[in-house]
Design an enzyme around this catalytic site. Structure first.
Site, PDB file in Angstrom:
ATOM      1  N   SER A   6      -9.969 -32.162  42.087  1.00  0.00           N
ATOM      2  CA  SER A   6      -8.812 -33.048  41.970  1.00  0.00           C
ATOM      3  C   SER A   6      -7.493 -32.327  42.263  1.00  0.00           C
ATOM      4  O   SER A   6      -7.237 -31.238  41.748  1.00  0.00           O
ATOM      5  CB  SER A   6      -8.737 -33.650  40.567  1.00  0.00           C
ATOM      6  N   ASP A  23     -10.636 -48.291  38.227  1.00  0.00           N
ATOM      7  CA  ASP A  23     -11.722 -49.171  37.779  1.00  0.00           C
ATOM      8  C   ASP A  23     -13.013 -48.919  38.553  1.00  0.00           C
ATOM      9  O   ASP A  23     -14.105 -48.929  37.976  1.00  0.00           O
ATOM     10  CB  ASP A  23     -11.324 -50.639  37.968  1.00  0.00           C
ATOM     11  N   HIS A  66      -7.602 -50.700  30.416  1.00  0.00           N
ATOM     12  CA  HIS A  66      -7.926 -51.962  31.095  1.00  0.00           C
ATOM     13  C   HIS A  66      -9.386 -52.246  30.793  1.00  0.00           C
ATOM     14  O   HIS A  66     -10.233 -51.346  30.848  1.00  0.00           O
ATOM     15  CB  HIS A  66      -7.679 -51.825  32.599  1.00  0.00           C
ATOM     16  N   GLY A  77       3.040 -46.134  34.313  1.00  0.00           N
ATOM     17  CA  GLY A  77       3.051 -44.915  33.516  1.00  0.00           C
ATOM     18  C   GLY A  77       4.402 -44.236  33.427  1.00  0.00           C
ATOM     19  O   GLY A  77       4.786 -43.730  32.370  1.00  0.00           O
ATOM     20  N   GLU A  84      -2.142 -60.421  38.484  1.00  0.00           N
ATOM     21  CA  GLU A  84      -1.982 -59.606  39.688  1.00  0.00           C
ATOM     22  C   GLU A  84      -2.215 -60.427  40.954  1.00  0.00           C
ATOM     23  O   GLU A  84      -1.459 -60.319  41.930  1.00  0.00           O
ATOM     24  CB  GLU A  84      -2.963 -58.430  39.659  1.00  0.00           C
TER      25      GLU A  84
END
Length: 339
Positions: free
Chosen positions: A51, A83, A110, A136, A197
């Protein structure tokens, strides 16, 4: 009437007594980790070894572990990865440490994967949700300013009696109980979030802006003028709504604009649009949208990526970039999603 919790309803010591692992260090991840740490909570971050966010998290002072090691160390794990990858992260890296009756807590911001059953923890694992209602960076900024952002709280029915108090304590450490934490369920949070959304915040607004822009430019009006009328000034109207609802917006604009609201709104968003919204909601409730989206991701997202490329080349983007460059007070940014 919704139940709303504030600082007076929460006990910060509960989360401070736990070791908390944050999976992911993106928009929400950095805010959760930093707010919790500043509230006195012991926090480590879990990321894949490859990452790019690892260097960022370490520069911010966090110990970064592979996700499986984080899961073994932590009492509470907040999953803030996208997700579409949470199911794989659960199966491959988290599940071995979340055995039946392990006493650990699995948290989300979520409810997508819990609600649609792509993550199914065993009995004896507490499952809860704290979902700040802001990006955030705003969650972090408001915390540093001594304020907070509202959030939603949900606790899965299989959880223990203490799960709600611990989740609320987490919300307090985030600064969310300063503003108010509203009780919901995993189903309600997931379905309303996806609907908002799609129908309004992203899908609805984007399509409305483009349609207005195209209508004016196809009629021969200058694209720069169309941009100002259909996109630039949208922020002014939304800011009024944000502060005082539709009534304050109508109070603040001219009588002519208010009359336009009343005579045109129902023509633009009429029975056909409302029927489409109902179909969107039905697909969300049934799981059809989630199933199709996960399948698209697993196939490499060909349709998603093609639409993303097409949208980046819409004429309103070129016009907007040129005009925003003339307005440095906006602090304009240039970015292509996915890069």
């Amino acid at each position: 009437m919704a139940r709303i919790f504030y600082d007076r309803d929460a006990d910060l010591s509960l989360i401070k007594a736990k070791k908390v692992g944050i999976v992911g260090y993106g928009s929400q991840g950095h805010a959760h980790a930093q707010n919790l740490r500043d509230s006195g909570v012991t926090v480590k971050v879990g990321l894949a070894p490859s990452s790019k966010r690892t260097a960022v998290a370490r520069a911010d002072g966090f110990e970064v572990l592979p996700v499986d090691q984080l899961a073994a160390w932590a009492d509470v794990v907040m999953v803030l990865a996208p997700d579409t990858v949470q199911s794989a992260i659960w199966t491959e890296q988290l599940a071995p440490s979340f055995t039946e009756n392990c006493g650990k807590t699995l948290m989300f911001a979520h409810g997508f994967n819990i609600h649609y059953g792509t993550v199914v923890p065993p009995r004896g694992v507490d499952i809860s949700l704290i979902a700040p209602k802001a990006p955030g960076h705003r969650v972090r900024e408001t915390y540093k300013d001594g304020a907070g952002t509202p959030a939603l709280i949900a606790v899965h029915p299989q959880s223990s009696a203490g799960a709600h108090a611990l989740a609320l304590s987490y919300g307090m450490a985030m600064g969310c109980t300063r503003a108010g934490v509203l009780e919901t369920t995993f189903a309600e949070e997931t379905e309303t979030d996806l609907f908002g959304e799609q129908a309004v915040l992203c899908g609805g607004v984007s399509a409305l802006v483009k349609a207005g822009f195209e209508t004016l430019t196809n009629a021969g009006y200058q694209p720069e003028v169309a941009y100002f009328e259909c996109l630039h000034e949208l922020k002014l109207i939304v800011d009024l709504m944000y502060r005082g609802g539709l009534n304050y917006m109508r109070y603040s604009v001219s009588d002519t604009a208010e009359q336009g609201d009343y005579v045109a709104g129902d023509k633009i968003i009429g029975p056909e649009s409302k029927a489409a919204m109902q179909k969107l909601l039905a697909d969300i409730q049934s799981g059809a949208f989630a199933k199709a989206w996960v399948a698209e991701y697993q196939a490499g997202s060909p349709n998603f990526k093609a639409r993303r490329r097409a949208e980046q080349d819409h004429p309103i983007e070129a016009v907007g970039a040129r005009l925003r460059a003339m307005m440095p007070f906006l602090d304009p940014v240039t970015v292509k999603p996915g890069e």
